[in-house]
Design a protein around this motif. Structure first.
Motif, PDB file in Angstrom:
ATOM      1  N   THR A  93      16.482   4.156  -1.752  1.00 31.07           N
ATOM      2  CA  THR A  93      16.563   4.405  -0.307  1.00 31.07           C
ATOM      3  C   THR A  93      15.278   5.080   0.197  1.00 31.07           C
ATOM      4  O   THR A  93      14.813   4.782   1.299  1.00 31.07           O
ATOM      5  N   LEU A  94      14.706   5.967  -0.600  1.00 28.53           N
ATOM      6  CA  LEU A  94      13.465   6.631  -0.199  1.00 28.53           C
ATOM      7  C   LEU A  94      12.337   5.616  -0.073  1.00 28.53           C
ATOM      8  O   LEU A  94      11.528   5.660   0.850  1.00 28.53           O
ATOM      9  N   ASN A 113      15.041   7.227  -6.031  1.00 25.53           N
ATOM     10  CA  ASN A 113      16.057   6.660  -5.158  1.00 25.53           C
ATOM     11  C   ASN A 113      15.459   5.517  -4.327  1.00 25.53           C
ATOM     12  O   ASN A 113      14.496   5.701  -3.598  1.00 25.53           O
ATOM     13  N   ARG A 117       2.629   9.075  -1.919  1.00 23.97           N
ATOM     14  CA  ARG A 117       3.510   9.981  -1.191  1.00 23.97           C
ATOM     15  C   ARG A 117       4.978   9.813  -1.541  1.00 23.97           C
ATOM     16  O   ARG A 117       5.795  10.630  -1.147  1.00 23.97           O
ATOM     17  N   VAL A 118       5.315   8.719  -2.233  1.00 25.80           N
ATOM     18  CA  VAL A 118       6.721   8.532  -2.613  1.00 25.80           C
ATOM     19  C   VAL A 118       6.863   8.465  -4.133  1.00 25.80           C
ATOM     20  O   VAL A 118       7.620   9.226  -4.723  1.00 25.80           O
ATOM     21  N   LYS A 136      12.710   2.390   0.491  1.00 28.99           N
ATOM     22  CA  LYS A 136      12.969   1.552   1.663  1.00 28.99           C
ATOM     23  C   LYS A 136      12.624   2.290   2.950  1.00 28.99           C
ATOM     24  O   LYS A 136      12.053   1.718   3.879  1.00 28.99           O
ATOM     25  N   ALA A 137      12.968   3.573   2.988  1.00 24.12           N
ATOM     26  CA  ALA A 137      12.696   4.357   4.195  1.00 24.12           C
ATOM     27  C   ALA A 137      11.192   4.430   4.453  1.00 24.12           C
ATOM     28  O   ALA A 137      10.737   4.268   5.596  1.00 24.12           O
ATOM     29  N   ALA A 138      10.415   4.641   3.399  1.00 27.88           N
ATOM     30  CA  ALA A 138       8.967   4.742   3.568  1.00 27.88           C
ATOM     31  C   ALA A 138       8.379   3.411   4.029  1.00 27.88           C
ATOM     32  O   ALA A 138       7.512   3.368   4.900  1.00 27.88           O
ATOM     33  N   ARG A 139       8.891   2.319   3.464  1.00 30.13           N
ATOM     34  CA  ARG A 139       8.396   0.995   3.874  1.00 30.13           C
ATOM     35  C   ARG A 139       8.761   0.714   5.322  1.00 30.13           C
ATOM     36  O   ARG A 139       7.980   0.172   6.090  1.00 30.13           O
ATOM     37  N   MET A 140       9.988   1.106   5.684  1.00 27.20           N
ATOM     38  CA  MET A 140      10.436   0.911   7.057  1.00 27.20           C
ATOM     39  C   MET A 140       9.537   1.661   8.035  1.00 27.20           C
ATOM     40  O   MET A 140       9.217   1.180   9.112  1.00 27.20           O
ATOM     41  N   MET A 141       9.082   2.844   7.624  1.00 21.70           N
ATOM     42  CA  MET A 141       8.220   3.619   8.517  1.00 21.70           C
ATOM     43  C   MET A 141       6.791   3.099   8.532  1.00 21.70           C
ATOM     44  O   MET A 141       5.955   3.625   9.266  1.00 21.70           O
ATOM     45  N   GLY A 142       6.514   2.104   7.710  1.00 19.81           N
ATOM     46  CA  GLY A 142       5.215   1.462   7.758  1.00 19.81           C
ATOM     47  C   GLY A 142       4.252   1.887   6.675  1.00 19.81           C
ATOM     48  O   GLY A 142       3.052   1.630   6.776  1.00 19.81           O
ATOM     49  N   ALA A 143       4.746   2.528   5.622  1.00 19.27           N
ATOM     50  CA  ALA A 143       3.861   2.973   4.543  1.00 19.27           C
ATOM     51  C   ALA A 143       3.224   1.776   3.853  1.00 19.27           C
ATOM     52  O   ALA A 143       3.901   0.794   3.550  1.00 19.27           O
ATOM     53  N   GLY A 191       7.927  11.587  -6.515  1.00 19.63           N
ATOM     54  CA  GLY A 191       9.279  11.317  -6.990  1.00 19.63           C
ATOM     55  C   GLY A 191       9.362  11.295  -8.502  1.00 19.63           C
ATOM     56  O   GLY A 191      10.361  11.700  -9.096  1.00 19.63           O
TER      57      GLY A 191
END
Lengths: 278, 289
Positions: free
Chosen positions: B180-181, B178, B198-199, B183-190, B203
């Motif tokens: 979105t997952l 997905n 981790r993604v 994008k969410a990880a990148r947004m959190m600074g991964a 996944g």
């Protein structure tokens, strides 16, 4: 920390031969700790605007500044809550909430355990900490997603139709939940929605956007007292605001759905001639 | 609360439709054994009444006796093959696992790279798609020319066969994550490494393990092909050699041995899968596999 400044931003998407202008000459200032909602019919570019601030998209022209610095990609200072809940299906609720804090970029934002503990408590998910997302209801899932973003303590919260996939009852409960979190610890919030009631109920300021191309049509100060209460939705002031916003949004939406046999919406024409000139 | 309902529904794993009224029908153990027992019985009877000649299709009772001697070497029912089973079985199992190991691991790496990078995809994918459509058995002549007689061509063929399902499923695994997952990880600074570890890897894991399972299945098919052609030990060799000496009882014992070992390997992969994936099963109808 958390002021947003969108200056003369346009965004065009190239799809085959036709350029679609998603946003044109958009200016928007959001103060620190202000709660702003973006509302408008589908296709008005409200999600695009949010993605530009989040850093998932770059503007075709103009600039987006957060705390005075231009946005270069996504970052933990701007937490994004997606409509499709962004929880890792292989992690439990507490592992999901801890995810952001365990990343290198967020080292030094505090001890992981107490933060996760506090968020589990505040989101009412403590009893479900070892559940996986698939085992949660829609509302709980979105609470967990919000908690996982709050864990990295962003100064700005960007929310893209966060409650759009929820049923009406859960949605109104989640709105109060969000306001409660925000009252307890104020952040800058930009929330995109197509639900006019939601847009007014939550906001300090509601920005109405119109489509083809996406533009800011009007900004409305919502001068309802805080903290907001559910009953305010039936107050005269709320209804007046709602009617006003509904009128604009509806008129715009109707423009997009031209009656049968009529030529395509004239609003579509400028962007197409523009691409022809390019 | 709806969450409690969901939890209790999960606790009692949904049964396939046919098993709904199982209390009134056959007990569960019987459901498992009724087909094999019926087949064995029919086979035994067909042989006893002379419906098929014993030297063409020996009855299960004879196969069992020969199989027993094949393993233990105590009755001489298998004559010159007496007591050779363990050596053959080990040779085949070893080849399967070595071939599978290199084929599947290279396949997973290639598949991940193709899924992750458009550049690698453009460079590798067309070639792999063409090679994939060459049946691995068509590689037999060349592999014998290159590697001669012995373990090498067998391990090459098995690895080649294991490579493609592993690669294709690893690519698919990356692609179906997905967005979105991500994008969410990148947004959190991964960073890139965290994204991968981790993604992307977790996944893609369900799909990777599906590929691994298919690879294991193919490895057991190819070990027989390779052993018939290139070596003098292994269950495939035993099967072919016994065939040449008209020992169909031993052919059948070898076939069943391959089936059982293949089944055991498959269970091993499924076990690995359920150890690694505790989250994926909750969303499927069957609840396993």
């Amino acid at each position: 920390m958390g002021s947003i400044s969108v200056r003369a931003v346009s965004k065009r998407f190239e799809t085959g031969d036709v350029d679609v202008t998603a946003l044109e000459a958009v200016d928007l200032q959001v103060r620190d700790q202000e709660f702003v909602t973006l509302v408008g019919a589908s296709g008005c570019g409200k999600s695009t605007l949010l993605n530009l601030v989040a850093g998932f998209e770059t503007p075709s022209s103009g600039e987006v500044l957060v705390d005075g610095a231009p946005v270069r990609g996504p970052g933990p200072d701007r937490g994004v809550v997606f409509q499709q809940t962004a929880l890792f299906p292989w992690l439990t609720v507490e592992e999901n909430i801890a995810f952001g804090l365990s990343l290198r970029a967020n080292r030094g934002k505090g001890e992981v355990k107490p933060i996760v503990e506090r968020l589990l408590e505040r989101t009412g998910l403590a009893a479900f900490r070892t559940r996986r997302p698939a085992e949660l209801s829609g509302g709980m899932r979105q609470r967990a997603a919000i908690a996982s973003v709050l864990a990295i303590d962003p100064s700005t919260l960007l929310m893209d139709e966060p409650f759009g996939a929820l049923d009406a009852l859960t949605r109104s409960i989640m709105q109060d939940f969000l306001l409660e979190l925000w009252e307890a610890r104020r952040k800058t919030v930009v929330l995109v929605t197509h639900d006019i009631d939601e847009a007014i109920y939550l906001a300090d300021r509601t920005i109405i956007m119109t489509a083809h191309p996406g533009r800011i049509c009007e900004a409305i100060e919502v001068d309802l007292p805080r903290p907001r209460r559910y009953e305010m939705r039936s107050s005269a002031a709320f209804i007046r605001l709602r009617d006003h916003v509904t009128q604009i949004v509806r008129a715009e939406a109707l423009k997009g759905t031209a009656p049968l046999g009529a030529p395509a919406s004239p609003a579509l024409v400028p962007s197409m001639t523009q691409s022809a000139q390019n | 609360m709806s969450s409690k309902l969901a939890a209790s529904a999960l606790a009692s794993r949904p049964m396939p439709v046919a098993g709904h009224g199982r209390s009134r029908r056959l007990p569960e153990v019987l459901q498992y054994v009724v087909l094999p027992l019926a087949v064995l019985l029919l086979w035994q009877v067909a042989s006893e009444i002379g419906f098929v000649r014993r030297n063409i299709l020996p009855p299960p009772s004879e196969v069992v006796l020969v199989w027993y001697d094949l393993i233990t070497g105590s009755t001489d029912a298998a004559a010159r093959y007496s007591g050779t089973w363990l050596g053959h079985a080990w040779a085949s199992t070893w080849r399967v696992f070595v071939g599978f190991a290199w084929g599947a691991s290279l396949g997973i790496i290639a598949g991940l790279l193709i899924g992750l990078s458009r550049v690698v995809e453009r460079m590798l994918d067309p070639t792999l798609q063409v090679l994939r459509n060459i049946p691995v058995t068509a590689w037999v002549p060349l592999s014998l020319v290159f590697f001669g007689i012995g373990n090498a061509p067998a391990i090459f063929l098995i690895g080649l066969g294991a490579f493609f399902p592993a690669a294709i499923n690893a690519t698919h695994g990356v692609r179906q994550i997905n967005i979105t997952l991500y994008k969410a990880a990148r947004m959190m600074g991964a960073n890139e490494r965290e994204l991968l570890r981790r993604v992307i890897l977790p996944g893609a894991l369900p799909s990777i393990l599906t590929g691994v399972r298919l690879s294991m299945g193919i490895a057991w098919v190819l070990v027989v092909v390779a052993e018939i052609l290139a070596v003098r030990r292994g269950l495939g060799y035993l099967l072919n050699d016994a065939y040449l000496f008209y020992r169909n009882d031993i052919v059948i014992a070898a076939m069943l041995s391959i089936g059982l070992l293949g089944f055991a390997s498959d269970r091993l992969v499924v076990l690995l899968r359920s150890a690694l994936l505790t989250w994926n099963e909750k969303e499927t109808f069957g609840g396993e596999h």
